[in-house]
Design an enzyme around this catalytic site. Structure first.
Site, mmCIF file in Angstrom:
data_model
loop_
_atom_site.group_PDB
_atom_site.id
_atom_site.type_symbol
_atom_site.label_atom_id
_atom_site.label_comp_id
_atom_site.label_asym_id
_atom_site.label_seq_id
_atom_site.Cartn_x
_atom_site.Cartn_y
_atom_site.Cartn_z
ATOM 1 N N GLU A 5 0.845 -1.192 0.000
ATOM 2 C CA GLU A 5 0.000 0.000 0.000
ATOM 3 C C GLU A 5 0.880 1.242 0.000
ATOM 4 O O GLU A 5 0.600 2.198 -0.678
ATOM 5 C CB GLU A 5 -0.925 -0.031 1.224
ATOM 6 C CG GLU A 5 -2.095 0.928 1.150
ATOM 7 C CD GLU A 5 -1.711 2.378 1.322
ATOM 8 O OE1 GLU A 5 -2.201 3.195 0.533
ATOM 9 O OE2 GLU A 5 -0.922 2.694 2.218
ATOM 10 N N ASP A 6 1.973 1.217 0.762
ATOM 11 C CA ASP A 6 2.849 2.383 0.855
ATOM 12 C C ASP A 6 4.239 1.913 1.262
ATOM 13 O O ASP A 6 4.412 0.796 1.761
ATOM 14 C CB ASP A 6 2.296 3.370 1.885
ATOM 15 C CG ASP A 6 2.857 4.778 1.724
ATOM 16 O OD1 ASP A 6 3.657 5.015 0.794
ATOM 17 O OD2 ASP A 6 2.499 5.650 2.529
ATOM 18 N N HIS A 66 -3.056 1.919 6.152
ATOM 19 C CA HIS A 66 -3.200 2.825 5.013
ATOM 20 C C HIS A 66 -2.116 3.880 5.150
ATOM 21 O O HIS A 66 -2.228 4.812 5.924
ATOM 22 C CB HIS A 66 -4.588 3.459 5.000
ATOM 23 C CG HIS A 66 -4.822 4.300 3.796
ATOM 24 N ND1 HIS A 66 -5.339 5.557 3.889
ATOM 25 C CD2 HIS A 66 -4.599 4.063 2.487
ATOM 26 C CE1 HIS A 66 -5.425 6.076 2.664
ATOM 27 N NE2 HIS A 66 -4.987 5.183 1.807
ATOM 28 N N ILE A 68 2.270 4.742 5.547
ATOM 29 C CA ILE A 68 3.285 4.471 6.554
ATOM 30 C C ILE A 68 4.272 5.635 6.536
ATOM 31 O O ILE A 68 4.517 6.235 5.483
ATOM 32 C CB ILE A 68 4.013 3.121 6.307
ATOM 33 C CG1 ILE A 68 4.843 2.748 7.538
ATOM 34 C CG2 ILE A 68 4.858 3.154 5.053
ATOM 35 C CD1 ILE A 68 5.303 1.307 7.524
#
EC number: 3.1.1.2
Length: 73
Positions: A5-6, A66, A68
């Site tokens: 996601e990140d 969601h 980092i």
């Protein structure tokens, strides 16, 4: 399997990766699997992502990362 996601890369080459975001309306490849945080050392010849163990007492079942970011003191 479910993608990242990140990612946040520290000046020393360590990368922290969040994975497992579940968002309403988007297909999830692992709907029953909680989110994860991985560590990757980009200084290695063949870097590989290693899942970090999350401490006891943390509600892992509802972990849905969601984004980092890191803080260096």
């Amino acid at each position: 399997e479910s993608g990242s996601e990140d990612i946040d890369i520290l000046p020393n080459g360590l990368a922290f990766i969040s994975s497992g975001l579940k968002y309403p309306g988007l297909k999830s490849f692992a709907p029953d699997k909680p989110g994860e945080i991985f560590l990757m050392d980009l200084n290695e010849e063949k870097p590989r992502a290693v899942e970090l163990r999350i401490s006891r007492g943390f509600d892992l079942a509802s972990f849905n990362p969601h984004g980092i970011s890191t803080y260096i003191d």
